[in-house]
Design a protein around this motif. Structure first.
Motif, mmCIF file in Angstrom:
data_model
loop_
_atom_site.group_PDB
_atom_site.id
_atom_site.type_symbol
_atom_site.label_atom_id
_atom_site.label_comp_id
_atom_site.label_asym_id
_atom_site.label_seq_id
_atom_site.Cartn_x
_atom_site.Cartn_y
_atom_site.Cartn_z
ATOM 1 N N SER A 57 3.592 10.146 -9.377
ATOM 2 C CA SER A 57 2.872 10.380 -10.628
ATOM 3 C C SER A 57 2.178 11.745 -10.610
ATOM 4 O O SER A 57 2.245 12.498 -11.590
ATOM 5 C CB SER A 57 1.848 9.272 -10.850
ATOM 6 N N ALA A 58 1.543 12.066 -9.486
ATOM 7 C CA ALA A 58 0.878 13.370 -9.372
ATOM 8 C C ALA A 58 1.891 14.505 -9.433
ATOM 9 O O ALA A 58 1.628 15.554 -10.050
ATOM 10 C CB ALA A 58 0.080 13.437 -8.068
ATOM 11 N N ARG A 69 0.839 -1.207 0.000
ATOM 12 C CA ARG A 69 0.000 0.000 0.000
ATOM 13 C C ARG A 69 0.870 1.251 0.000
ATOM 14 O O ARG A 69 0.604 2.216 -0.730
ATOM 15 C CB ARG A 69 -0.936 0.020 1.201
ATOM 16 N N LYS A 121 4.009 5.736 -5.419
ATOM 17 C CA LYS A 121 3.960 5.838 -6.880
ATOM 18 C C LYS A 121 2.882 6.813 -7.329
ATOM 19 O O LYS A 121 3.083 7.580 -8.272
ATOM 20 C CB LYS A 121 3.724 4.456 -7.496
ATOM 21 N N THR A 122 1.740 6.785 -6.657
ATOM 22 C CA THR A 122 0.655 7.707 -6.985
ATOM 23 C C THR A 122 1.087 9.144 -6.737
ATOM 24 O O THR A 122 0.820 10.041 -7.549
ATOM 25 C CB THR A 122 -0.603 7.368 -6.148
ATOM 26 N N THR A 123 1.775 9.371 -5.623
ATOM 27 C CA THR A 123 2.254 10.716 -5.302
ATOM 28 C C THR A 123 3.285 11.171 -6.325
ATOM 29 O O THR A 123 3.238 12.315 -6.806
ATOM 30 C CB THR A 123 2.851 10.752 -3.883
ATOM 31 N N LEU A 135 2.370 1.757 -3.412
ATOM 32 C CA LEU A 135 1.364 2.272 -4.349
ATOM 33 C C LEU A 135 1.094 3.747 -4.103
ATOM 34 O O LEU A 135 1.031 4.545 -5.045
ATOM 35 C CB LEU A 135 0.068 1.462 -4.231
ATOM 36 N N LEU A 136 0.963 4.129 -2.828
ATOM 37 C CA LEU A 136 0.728 5.545 -2.515
ATOM 38 C C LEU A 136 1.919 6.398 -2.933
ATOM 39 O O LEU A 136 1.750 7.518 -3.420
ATOM 40 C CB LEU A 136 0.445 5.715 -1.023
#
Length: 189
Positions: free
Chosen positions: A129-130, A119, A125-127, A122-123
């Motif tokens: 990416s943003a 988790r 990577k999401t950050t 993933l968070l």
């Protein structure tokens, strides 16, 4: 009980501290009983402390999962010849249940740890990416840095306060300039 384990030195090596019931149970992967601790020559290094507490016999049951011993359950009695064959069998079954329970707990803990790590990854990577998407938007540098700081401070698994700042280096003045900040107290600013 009464500090018995505090100074107790037990090993499973073939040394004096490993030749008692516990060391033998771990090495041999089977229950080991000493029906008379007072006369058990293999128990002599622990005899004084056991005698103080009235221990007269001992049973050590290996904790085994997948044919690997990871510990032992030790039982003591205040009378000689306290552990009979049928009791040893029942207690061995109980030790097997305890071993499997401990193993299940460990596996569940490991699974939860891996899930949490996944988790967090993933968070992250999401950050990231943003942050990359923000860098492509037609925003001023200050606005991009504000968005970046907000994104970083919003990562839920980071154990930080929602306060922070970004300084940029002014090479000509050889100083850092506070460019953006969030949540910092006025006296600090």
């Amino acid at each position: 009980h009464d500090g018995y384990l505090d100074g107790l030195k037990i090993s499973w090596s073939d040394t004096p501290h490993g030749r008692g019931p516990t060391g033998r149970a771990i090495r041999n992967k089977r229950p080991e009983v000493s029906q008379n601790l007072e006369d058990d020559l293999q128990f002599k290094v622990w005899k004084k402390e056991a005698r103080k507490r009235g221990f007269a016999s001992s049973l050590s049951l290996p904790l085994i999962v997948h044919n690997e011993v990871f510990g032992a359950l030790n039982l003591y009695a205040n009378r000689k010849n306290a552990f009979q064959d049928n009791e040893i069998e029942h207690l061995s079954n109980m030790a097997a249940d305890i071993a499997h329970g401990i193993q299940s707990f460990r596996e569940n803990h490991l699974r939860r740890t891996h899930e949490q790590e996944n988790r967090q990854a993933l968070l992250s990577k999401t950050t990231i990416s943003a942050l990359l998407e923000t860098s492509l938007e037609p925003l001023t540098l200050t606005r991009q840095l504000e968005v970046a700081l907000d994104l970083i401070l919003s990562v839920p698994w980071l154990a930080i306060e929602k306060k922070g700042s970004i300084f940029l280096a002014d090479r000509d003045k050889k100083q850092l300039d506070l460019t953006v900040q969030t949540g910092l107290a006025t006296p600090l600013l």
